[in-house]
Structures are given as structure tokens and as C-alpha cells.
Enzyme design. Structure first.
Site, PDB file in Angstrom:
ATOM      1  N   ARG A  81      26.031  18.532  18.942  1.00 37.52           N
ATOM      2  CA  ARG A  81      25.857  17.880  17.908  1.00 37.52           C
ATOM      3  C   ARG A  81      25.645  19.015  16.560  1.00 37.52           C
ATOM      4  NH1 ARG A  81      20.695  16.389  15.240  1.00 37.52           N
ATOM      5  NH2 ARG A  81      21.019  14.820  13.644  1.00 37.52           N
ATOM      6  N   HIS A 125      23.311  16.715   6.556  1.00 36.29           N
ATOM      7  CA  HIS A 125      22.094  17.376   7.067  1.00 36.29           C
ATOM      8  C   HIS A 125      21.510  18.005   6.022  1.00 36.29           C
ATOM      9  CE1 HIS A 125      19.768  18.294  11.073  1.00 36.29           C
ATOM     10  NE2 HIS A 125      18.982  18.844  10.025  1.00 36.29           N
ATOM     11  N   GLU A 170      18.097  12.301   9.360  1.00 32.25           N
ATOM     12  CA  GLU A 170      16.707  12.051   8.659  1.00 32.25           C
ATOM     13  C   GLU A 170      16.538  11.895   7.210  1.00 32.25           C
ATOM     14  OE1 GLU A 170      14.584  15.512   9.964  1.00 32.25           O
ATOM     15  OE2 GLU A 170      14.956  15.232  12.206  1.00 32.25           O
ATOM     16  N   ASN A 299      15.172  11.311  16.156  1.00 32.91           N
ATOM     17  CA  ASN A 299      14.685  12.576  16.497  1.00 32.91           C
ATOM     18  C   ASN A 299      13.342  12.439  16.811  1.00 32.91           C
ATOM     19  OD1 ASN A 299      17.445  13.514  15.922  1.00 32.91           O
ATOM     20  ND2 ASN A 299      16.888  14.441  14.021  1.00 32.91           N
ATOM     21  N   TYR A 301       9.571  14.694  17.620  1.00 28.20           N
ATOM     22  CA  TYR A 301       8.868  15.633  17.572  1.00 28.20           C
ATOM     23  C   TYR A 301       7.197  15.535  18.124  1.00 28.20           C
ATOM     24  CZ  TYR A 301      12.960  18.164  16.109  1.00 28.20           C
ATOM     25  OH  TYR A 301      14.205  18.788  16.143  1.00 28.20           O
ATOM     26  N   GLU A 369      17.559  14.908  18.707  1.00 32.45           N
ATOM     27  CA  GLU A 369      16.710  15.876  18.627  1.00 32.45           C
ATOM     28  C   GLU A 369      15.450  15.982  19.058  1.00 32.45           C
ATOM     29  OE1 GLU A 369      15.990  17.661  14.735  1.00 32.45           O
ATOM     30  OE2 GLU A 369      18.075  17.273  14.149  1.00 32.45           O
TER      31      GLU A 369
HETATM   32  O1  IFM Z   1      15.215  22.124  12.015  1.00 29.06           O
HETATM   33  C1  IFM Z   1      14.747  20.734  11.841  1.00 29.06           C
HETATM   34  C2  IFM Z   1      16.071  20.007  11.715  1.00 29.06           C
HETATM   35  O2  IFM Z   1      16.756  20.513  10.721  1.00 29.06           O
HETATM   36  C3  IFM Z   1      15.801  18.494  11.480  1.00 29.06           C
HETATM   37  N1  IFM Z   1      14.675  17.919  12.300  1.00 29.06           N
HETATM   38  C4  IFM Z   1      13.800  18.745  12.581  1.00 29.06           C
HETATM   39  C5  IFM Z   1      13.982  20.117  12.902  1.00 29.06           C
HETATM   40  C6  IFM Z   1      12.702  20.890  13.378  1.00 29.06           C
HETATM   41  O3  IFM Z   1      11.990  21.057  12.228  1.00 29.06           O
END
Ligand code: IFM
Length: 465
Positions: A81, A125, A170, A299, A301, A369
């Protein structure tokens, strides 16, 4: 390969991948007719990024993409990706395609296909052409229309070779980090403007999907990637509970309700009526935004634990759209990554199950992600050992399986990121890669997690012993 999670194989067609983004890796910002982006402007202005870092050289992927594709191939993932830099294709944000810019992505895609890796292309992006920002950027509906033109140009040039098309990465970050908190380009702190940007990003997504579908050639799939959080109150206190609802609106519902549910979030007027009349909305926008999608990219985290915390600046005139009297205060006992983000893998399963429960026509999900920054160093033997990253990915892959076992239709997992890269306002200090980049000579050194990821994917193949 060791894991605390019960070992279960993934379905045969489950996609494994790695992700990157143009501005974070390419460099070569003045080459082949590329125009300026808002991130060039922002990162060159004093005080916006750690140590004044910028993407001028980044990992020099623009010149080293063949070496990077070889790394992807060695990793054994089936999908890669990446994003296209809009200012390489339309240096001023409008008009015919810059053929030298397109040529780079054509060569990249051909290299990937030659290596047996499926390209997964993201159109936006965060690197908006600066010329469009000067005409209002995402605050203006015109940018949404320009985005659809740009999408059609890239699709026209590459849809004979690219099946997977993501409009935006995002939009929360583009709208709210870019125009409400000002941590990202273009670095504004606005109320109405940030909400207008969120809206026009979604309109741009809808228009782009329509434009690409209208010129569809074959089996292309269209989707969007959202960064979503498992938002929960920090305590049972009603004030914390309602703060969590506001944060959930800002981080999740502002996008998921219109895009996946075809509704405006119920709480939005209550939270934002002081700063915006939502006059940027046209009558048919909701239908436009809610395009049928072939996939949803998620995505993920970390979770958000929300506490009521009144905003210091109560004057509506100076209030940014992110001032919602809520603060994220993760429990102290959760481990943290180098970003300071709490690690709680089970939050991924909660989030995925919630999406399934709340949106009736949810498309198949791909985790586009997931990953973590840690303080990686080259040891005396020349190796980079990163056991915490291995543990992080292993746990999240395990939670992905749990969500699948609970009935969520997840079809792929992409690790962020292939390489260490420009982590936006944190610059190069935060390393998310499976491959270490030595910024003195741009040497690539696969970390222990690179080899672990490769072996883990192999072991999960249905035909593996
Ligand atoms: O690096 C970023 C990415 O560009 C978008 N999602 C989160 C990642 C980590 O912060």
C-alpha cells in the site's frame, strides 16, 4: 516464531501487506515537475516539526524504489500500500497530468507486479498541492471537485494494472490535525473551517469514487481508509461518559456515520453549533458521500480513554473544532510506544466488533495500518533487534483473528510501515519501520521484526506445515 496467541491459520485469500505514504518516503521534492505541497510549506516553516525535519530527501525512495520493492518481495507480502503525491501529477492542483510524475508511479507499479506484489494505491495521504491551499484548500468545495479530476487522471493511467483504489487516508487527520489543532499542514486552528474541510474531504471521496467507477475498466475495487479509535470513558462519571461521546464524534462518527451509515452524527449540532452553521452542506451531499464501497480500510494504533477536561479558551470566536472539553488519559499501567501511545491490542477487536454491530451494510474490512514506533538502534553486530514491535504486531494479528471469529469480515492486514520514515511533525525521530533506515547514508537494514513478519505470514499460509 513464538506467540502468546492461540495459533490459527488465516483463510487462503487473506491479504498480507505493508504500507507507506508518498511524502514520508519519496524525497525528490523538486524533481520531474513536482509542484509544492502543503507539507513542503509546513515542514519548512520554523517550529512546525521536530528539529526542523522535512521530506526533501526522506528515505530517497523516489530513486531507490527498486531496492525497496526487492525488500517487499523478500518480506513475502502479497500487497503493498503506497500513496500517489498529488503535486507530482498536477503541480498546481488542476489541469492535465504531468507525464513525468505519472511515469514514476507507472514504473513503481510495474516493478511491484514484476515482483509478484499487488499494488494498493491511495490517492491522498495529506500532500495537497499548495496552490489549492491558497484558494482555500479543503475549506472550499472546489478542492473536492479538483480531487475527483485528479483521481480520474490517475485511475485512467493506472487502472489497467491497479485493482485496489483508496480515495483518502485518514480524513480525520487532514481536517482536524490540519485545521483544528494545527499539528499538521496547513497548521490552522479553526472552528468552521475544520468542519468544512471534514465535509469537503468526504464530498471529494464521493466524487472521486463516482468518477473512477464511471470509467471502470475491469475489476477495480474502491474504498477509503479511516483511522478509528476505540473510545471509552476513563471512569463511570457521567461527565467522563459524555466527554467520551464527544471524542467519539470527533475521531470516529464524524466520518463513519456519513460514509458508512448515510446519516449525520446525532451529536454534531450540540457540540459544534457555536462555531458552525454547517452552511457548507448541499442537499444531496449525504447520498454523494455514502457511495457503495468495496472495502473499508481501518488504521488502528491505540484506544482513547476519555476524561472531561474543560477547554482553556471558552470564547466561541477562538474555539477550534477540536476543543470539545475532552482529554485522552490512558491508564498508567498500559505500556506505551515511543509515540507515548498506549498499547492495548484488545481495543482493536472491540473497535471492529463495534463497527459490525453499528453499520448494517459494512463493507469488508482491511486493516490498512497497524504498527508502532520504538527506540530502535543498530547493535554492535549491525543488527536491529525490536522485540517490542514483534510483540505489538503479533498481539494485533491475534486480535484481528479474534474479531474474525466473532463474525467481523476482515480480509487483510497491512503493517505500518515498510521503512522508517518522516513521521510528520515528529520528523525522523520516530521509527515505525520493519526496515531501519540509517539517515546518514540511507542504508536499509531489515530489523528482527522484518524476518519475524515474513516467517509469521508463511506459518499462517493454509499450505504451511
Ligand atoms: O505515519 C502515520 C501515517 O502517515 C498515517 N497513520 C499513522 C501513522 C503513524 O503515526
Amino acid at each position: 516464531m513464538s506467540s502468546d496467541y492461540e495459533f490459527r491459520k488465516f483463510p487462503e485469500n487473506f491479504k498480507w501487506g505493508v504500507s507507506t505514504a508518498a511524502y514520508q518516503i519519496e524525497g525528490a521534492v523538486h524533481e520531474d515537475g513536482r509542484g509544492q505541497s502543503i507539507w513542503d510549506t509546513f515542514s519548512h516553516a520554523p517550529g512546525n516539526t521536530a528539529r526542523g525535519d522535512n521530506g526533501d530527501v526522506a528515505t530517497d525512495h523516489y530513486h531507490r524504489f527498486r531496492e525497496d520493492v526487492a525488500l517487499i518481495r523478500g518480506l513475502g507480502v502479497g500487497s503493498y500500500r503506497f500513496s500517489v503525491a498529488w503535486p507530482r501529477i498536477q503541480p498546481e492542483g488542476h489541469g492535465p497530468a504531468n507525464l513525468r510524475g505519472l511515469d514514476f508511479y507507472q514504473r513503481l507499479v510495474d516493478e511491484l507486479l514484476g515482483a509478484g506484489v499487488e499494488p494498493w494505491l491511495t490517492l491522498y495521504h495529506w500532500d495537497l498541492p499548495q496552490a489549492l491551499e491558497e484558494r482555500g484548500g479543503w475549506r472550499s468545495r472546489d478542492t473536492a471537485e479538483r480531487f475527483a479530476d485528479y483521481a480520474a487522471l490517475v485511475h485512467d493511467a493506472l487502472s489497467d494494472r491497479v485493482t485496489w483504489w483508496t480515495t483518502l487516508n485518514e480524513p480525520y487527520c487532514s481536517a482536524f490535525l490540519g485545521l483544528a489543532t494545527g499539528e499538521h499542514a496547513p497548521g490552522a486552528r479553526e472552528g468552521h473551517g475544520a468542519l468544512a474541510a471534514a465535509h469537503h474531504l468526504m464530498v471529494g471521496h464521493g466524487l472521486a469514487v463516482q468518477a473512477m467507477r464511471a470509467q471502470r475498466r475491469g475489476e477495480e475495487k474502491f474504498g477509503i481508509t479511516l483511522n478509528l479509535s476505540d473510545v471509552r470513558p476513563a471512569s463511570a462519571d457521567p461527565a467522563d461518559r459524555s466527554a467520551a461521546e464527544r471524542l467519539d464524534l470527533l475521531q470516529n462518527r464524524a466520518f463513519t456515520d456519513p460514509i458508512l451509515g448515510g446519516t449525520w452524527p446525532s451529536l454534531e449540532r450540540q457540540v459544534w453549533s457555536e462555531i458552525s452553521d454547517f452552511g457548507f452542506r448541499a442537499p444531496d451531499d449525504l447520498a454523494l458521500i455514502r457511495q457503495p464501497l468495496d472495502f473499508l480500510g481501518v488504521n488502528f494504533y491505540c484506544p482513547s480513554y476519555t476524561k472531561f477536561a474543560p477547554t482553556a479558551e471558552p470564547d466561541p470566536e477562538f474555539r477550534s473544532a477540536a476543543d470539545i472539553d475532552a482529554q485522552n488519559v490512558p491508564p498508567a499501567e498500559l505500556p506505551r510506544t515511543a509515540m507515548g501511545w498506549p498499547v492495548e491490542p484488545s481495543a482493536l477487536t472491540r473497535l471492529l466488533c463495534r463497527l459490525k454491530d453499528e453499520y448494517r451494510e459494512l463493507p469488508p474490512i482491511y486493516i490498512t495500518e497497524n504498527g508502532a514506533a520504538f527506540r530502535d538502534v543498530i547493535d554492535s553486530t549491525g543488527a536491529v533487534l525490536d522485540p517490542e514491535r514483534i510483540e505489538f504486531i503479533d498481539a494485533h494479528v491475534g486480535e484481528t483473528q479474534d474479531a474474525m471469529a466473532k463474525g467481523v469480515d476482515v480480509r487483510g492486514y497491512f503493517c505500518w510501515s515498510l521503512l522508517d520514515n518522516f513521521e510528520w511533525s515528529y520528523g525522523y525521530a520516530k521509527r515505525f519501520g520493519l526496515v531501519y533506515v540509517d539517515y546518514d547514508d540511507l542504508r536499509r537494514i531489515p530489523k528482527a521484526s522484518y524476518y519475524w513478519y515474513r516467517d509469521m505470514m508463511r506459518a499462517h499460509r493454509p499450505d504451511a506445515p
